[in-house]
Design a protein around this motif. Structure first.
Motif, PDB file in Angstrom:
ATOM      1  N   ARG A   4      41.406  49.315  35.782  1.00  0.00           N
ATOM      2  CA  ARG A   4      41.197  47.859  35.842  1.00  0.00           C
ATOM      3  C   ARG A   4      42.514  47.112  35.857  1.00  0.00           C
ATOM      4  O   ARG A   4      42.675  46.122  36.591  1.00  0.00           O
ATOM      5  CB  ARG A   4      40.353  47.431  34.645  1.00  0.00           C
ATOM      6  CG  ARG A   4      38.889  47.876  34.725  1.00  0.00           C
ATOM      7  CD  ARG A   4      38.140  47.539  33.451  1.00  0.00           C
ATOM      8  NE  ARG A   4      36.749  47.991  33.524  1.00  0.00           N
ATOM      9  CZ  ARG A   4      35.891  47.941  32.504  1.00  0.00           C
ATOM     10  NH1 ARG A   4      36.298  47.462  31.323  1.00  0.00           N
ATOM     11  NH2 ARG A   4      34.654  48.366  32.653  1.00  0.00           N
TER      12      ARG A   4
ATOM     13  N   GLU B 299      43.816  47.375  39.233  1.00  0.00           N
ATOM     14  CA  GLU B 299      43.060  46.516  40.150  1.00  0.00           C
ATOM     15  C   GLU B 299      43.522  45.064  40.043  1.00  0.00           C
ATOM     16  O   GLU B 299      43.688  44.376  41.052  1.00  0.00           O
ATOM     17  CB  GLU B 299      41.569  46.636  39.830  1.00  0.00           C
ATOM     18  CG  GLU B 299      40.678  45.832  40.759  1.00  0.00           C
ATOM     19  CD  GLU B 299      39.219  45.943  40.379  1.00  0.00           C
ATOM     20  OE1 GLU B 299      38.374  45.357  41.085  1.00  0.00           O
ATOM     21  OE2 GLU B 299      38.922  46.599  39.364  1.00  0.00           O
ATOM     22  N   ARG B 300      43.741  44.595  38.813  1.00  0.00           N
ATOM     23  CA  ARG B 300      44.224  43.222  38.643  1.00  0.00           C
ATOM     24  C   ARG B 300      45.608  43.041  39.259  1.00  0.00           C
ATOM     25  O   ARG B 300      45.886  42.021  39.910  1.00  0.00           O
ATOM     26  CB  ARG B 300      44.252  42.872  37.154  1.00  0.00           C
ATOM     27  CG  ARG B 300      42.868  42.701  36.535  1.00  0.00           C
ATOM     28  CD  ARG B 300      42.960  42.048  35.167  1.00  0.00           C
ATOM     29  NE  ARG B 300      43.654  42.899  34.201  1.00  0.00           N
ATOM     30  CZ  ARG B 300      43.053  43.773  33.414  1.00  0.00           C
ATOM     31  NH1 ARG B 300      41.737  43.917  33.466  1.00  0.00           N
ATOM     32  NH2 ARG B 300      43.747  44.500  32.568  1.00  0.00           N
TER      33      ARG B 300
END
Length: 245
Positions: free
Chosen positions: A152, A155-156
């Protein structure tokens, strides 16, 4: 006249040397015996002649006195070394027993050599396996959660990078349009007036296209009246002439 002082050196005459050895040996043994009796001393006397013959005297026995001598002359350093050796031997024995116990436990955990175990030992083994399985699952879940958080976060980061690249491309596109407008003001004027303007051929190598024979009918919708109608009629007549030819 008194006896003169005897010079201490090797007697060269063999007979005199043997006589002197016998006299002094007997005197030494006698003195040792007297010292042991008068002073209650434990005396051990060992004499070897030049021919290798042994003469000895021991008030309490030569062997007993020698053993006592060895015990007294046994240094503390040697005693410490022996104690250290003994402790290392005991430590090795303990480690060997522990190693064998661990090997036996490992075989039990792998399901081997379970025959000699009792019911209680099997129950304890089952509890150990269940506890180990629970810990393994907990650790696996924790690792999966950490991996998801890491993905995550990546992804950010990629999303932010994508936004930055998009804004950069939009800014470059606007600047490119502004530069094109400043280089070709005629195109900008034509765009504002609503009429298309054909750019002039600035390249001297460009030439006009050759005439091409067109077969078919192309619709030309012209909204103007008057002279434009006549031009359309002329085009149709030319089209018919082409078919005739």
């Amino acid at each position: 006249m008194g006896r003169g002082r005897v010079e201490l050196k090797r007697i060269e005459n063999k007979i005199n040397r043997q006589v002197t050895f016998s006299k002094r040996r007997n005197g030494l043994l006698k003195k040792a015996y007297e010292l042991s009796v008068l002073c209650e001393a434990e005396i051990a006397l060992i004499i070897f002649s030049s021919r290798g013959k042994l003469y000895e005297f021991g008030s309490a026995g030569i062997t007993k006195t020698l053993e006592r001598y060895q015990r007294v002359c046994y240094t503390p350093q040697d005693n410490n070394l022996e104690c250290e050796t003994q402790s290392w031997y005991q430590e090795v024995s303990k480690l060997k027993a522990k190693f064998e116990s661990l090997q036996r436990t490992q075989r039990h955990l792998l399901g081997e050599d379970l025959g000699p175990l009792s019911v209680k030992e099997l129950q304890n083994l089952e509890k150990q396996l269940e506890g180990a399985l629970a810990q393994a699952r907990q650790r696996k879940t924790q690792m999966m959660i950490e991996q998801m958080e890491d993905l995550r976060r990546k992804e950010r980061l990629l999303g932010d990078l994508n936004k930055q690249l998009k804004l950069k491309l939009e800014a470059e596109g606007q600047s490119l349009k502004a530069i094109q407008g400043s280089w070709n003001p005629t195109t900008a004027t034509a765009g504002n007036s609503g009429f298309p303007v054909h750019p002039s051929q600035s390249n001297p190598m460009d030439c006009e296209p050759e005439p091409v024979l067109q077969i078919g009918y192309h619709h030309h919708y012209v909204q103007a009246e008057g002279p434009s109608v006549s031009k359309g009629m002329a085009g149709e007549s030319n089209f018919i002439q082409g078919w005739v030819l």
